[in-house]
Design an enzyme around this catalytic site. Structure first.
Site, PDB file in Angstrom:
ATOM      1  N   HIS A 176      10.929   2.190   4.038  1.00  0.00           N
ATOM      2  CA  HIS A 176      11.953   1.905   3.025  1.00  0.00           C
ATOM      3  C   HIS A 176      11.794   2.891   1.888  1.00  0.00           C
ATOM      4  O   HIS A 176      10.913   3.757   1.910  1.00  0.00           O
ATOM      5  CB  HIS A 176      11.890   0.443   2.569  1.00  0.00           C
ATOM      6  N   HIS A 204      10.993   2.794  -1.403  1.00  0.00           N
ATOM      7  CA  HIS A 204      10.153   2.709  -2.605  1.00  0.00           C
ATOM      8  C   HIS A 204       9.199   3.906  -2.699  1.00  0.00           C
ATOM      9  O   HIS A 204       8.713   4.413  -1.689  1.00  0.00           O
ATOM     10  CB  HIS A 204       9.371   1.394  -2.623  1.00  0.00           C
ATOM     11  N   ASP A 209       6.155   4.351  -3.519  1.00  0.00           N
ATOM     12  CA  ASP A 209       4.805   4.330  -2.937  1.00  0.00           C
ATOM     13  C   ASP A 209       4.847   4.415  -1.412  1.00  0.00           C
ATOM     14  O   ASP A 209       3.799   4.309  -0.754  1.00  0.00           O
ATOM     15  CB  ASP A 209       4.028   3.075  -3.392  1.00  0.00           C
ATOM     16  N   HIS A 210       6.022   4.628  -0.854  1.00  0.00           N
ATOM     17  CA  HIS A 210       6.143   4.849   0.595  1.00  0.00           C
ATOM     18  C   HIS A 210       6.684   6.246   0.920  1.00  0.00           C
ATOM     19  O   HIS A 210       6.411   6.778   1.980  1.00  0.00           O
ATOM     20  CB  HIS A 210       7.015   3.753   1.223  1.00  0.00           C
ATOM     21  N   HIS A 238      13.032  -7.126   1.777  1.00  0.00           N
ATOM     22  CA  HIS A 238      12.232  -6.485   0.717  1.00  0.00           C
ATOM     23  C   HIS A 238      13.123  -5.465   0.001  1.00  0.00           C
ATOM     24  O   HIS A 238      13.179  -5.422  -1.225  1.00  0.00           O
ATOM     25  CB  HIS A 238      10.993  -5.842   1.320  1.00  0.00           C
ATOM     26  N   ASP A 256       6.863  -3.321   4.135  1.00  0.00           N
ATOM     27  CA  ASP A 256       6.680  -4.362   3.109  1.00  0.00           C
ATOM     28  C   ASP A 256       7.494  -5.611   3.437  1.00  0.00           C
ATOM     29  O   ASP A 256       7.910  -6.347   2.547  1.00  0.00           O
ATOM     30  CB  ASP A 256       7.091  -3.825   1.728  1.00  0.00           C
ATOM     31  N   HIS A 265       0.647  -2.567   3.068  1.00  0.00           N
ATOM     32  CA  HIS A 265      -0.337  -2.787   1.996  1.00  0.00           C
ATOM     33  C   HIS A 265      -1.420  -3.740   2.468  1.00  0.00           C
ATOM     34  O   HIS A 265      -1.186  -4.573   3.349  1.00  0.00           O
ATOM     35  CB  HIS A 265       0.326  -3.431   0.760  1.00  0.00           C
TER      36      HIS A 265
HETATM   37 ZN   LIG Z   1       8.192  -1.606  -1.229  1.00  0.00          ZN
END
Ligand SMILES: [Zn+2]
Length: 263
Positions: A56, A58, A60-61, A115, A135, A175
């Site tokens: 996705h 975000h 941090d991905h 998410h 996530d 995560h």
């Molecule tokens: Zn995320």
């Protein structure tokens, strides 16, 4: 199919993955935000990263995409509607599309909104199946919905898709939140012996060595997959006295997600 789980050690507790074909040495990097660790791991194994899959949009991905592309020339794959948010996407995928890695690995794309609304999980049909769940589904928990998601959609992804996968499916999330998630399960359901036993295993453990759960295990320890458990419902009614005596599973899921937001 070889799966290399890479613990980033960052503040968000991200896991990155390399999935390699044992015959050709080609590899797919999933959400390689720690590009250095991913590139180093691939080099050590003699693998060539040829594709990147972003579960996705975000940061941090996707934050490692540019560096991995610069180092390897890998093609970037993401949800077919995520391209505008990610940038540099070479291939947009839909439910049922297959990502091939080398000669032997095939991964099926699942469209799993909740998410975010552009979230892809990958499923392997190997002898022991695997789910790379980003996530959406965490070990013992569920992704949040407050950065562009929807709890109703997440419920649909859980019940209509993820919960129907074979029980021996290994769950590889984006995560490491297993300890907190188990504590949340136990706060909802203090007599959950499986969650208690696993919590004592994971407390203080190096996340590099954290267990990889199976979906069958998740159905025991993940409160978001225990929506008809009488003790989960009884506990929720203490917090939400207006909850009907026999609430439908969607209501239970949404209330659990709401509680988890502030827990
Ligand atoms: Zn995320």
């Amino acid at each position: 199919m070889i799966v290399e789980r890479i613990w980033t050690g960052n503040a968000y507790r991200n896991y990155n993955y390399l999935i390699a074909c044992p015959e050709s040495g080609e590899a797919l990097a999933i959400d390689p935000v720690d590009h250095q660790k991913c590139l180093t791991a691939a080099r050590a194994k003699g693998w060539e990263i040829t594709q990147i899959l972003n579960t996705h949009e975000h940061h941090d991905h996707i934050g490692g995409n540019d560096a991995v592309v610069a180092a390897t020339g890998a093609k970037v794959i993401a949800h077919h509607r995520a391209g505008a948010r990610i940038g540099g996407v070479d291939r947009g995928v839909k439910a049922g599309d297959v990502i091939k890695v080398g000669k032997t690995v095939e991964l099926e794309c699942l469209d799993t909104p909740g998410h975010t609304m552009c979230h892809i999980c990958l499923r392997s049909h190997t002898e022991q199946p695997a789910l790379f769940s980003g996530d959406t589904l965490f070990n013992a928990g569920a992704g949040n919905c407050h950065n562009g998601g929807s709890a109703e959609a997440l419920y649909g992804s859980f019940v209509d898709q993820l919960a129907k996968l074979p029980d021996n499916t290994r769950v590889y999330p984006g995560h490491d939140y297993i300890e907190n998630n188990l504590r949340f399960t136990l706060a909802r359901e203090s007599d959950n012996a499986a969650a208690m036993a696993l919590l004592s295993d994971v407390v203080g453990q190096n996340p590099k060595k954290a267990p990889v759960t199976t979906l069958g295990q998740e159905k025991q320890i993940n409160t978001f997959l225990r929506l008809s458990s009488p003790s989960v419902i009884a506990g929720l009614r203490k917090v939400f006295p207006d909850l009907p005596e026999k609430p439908d599973s969607k209501t239970v899921f949404i209330k659990l997600r709401e509680l988890r937001n502030t827990w």
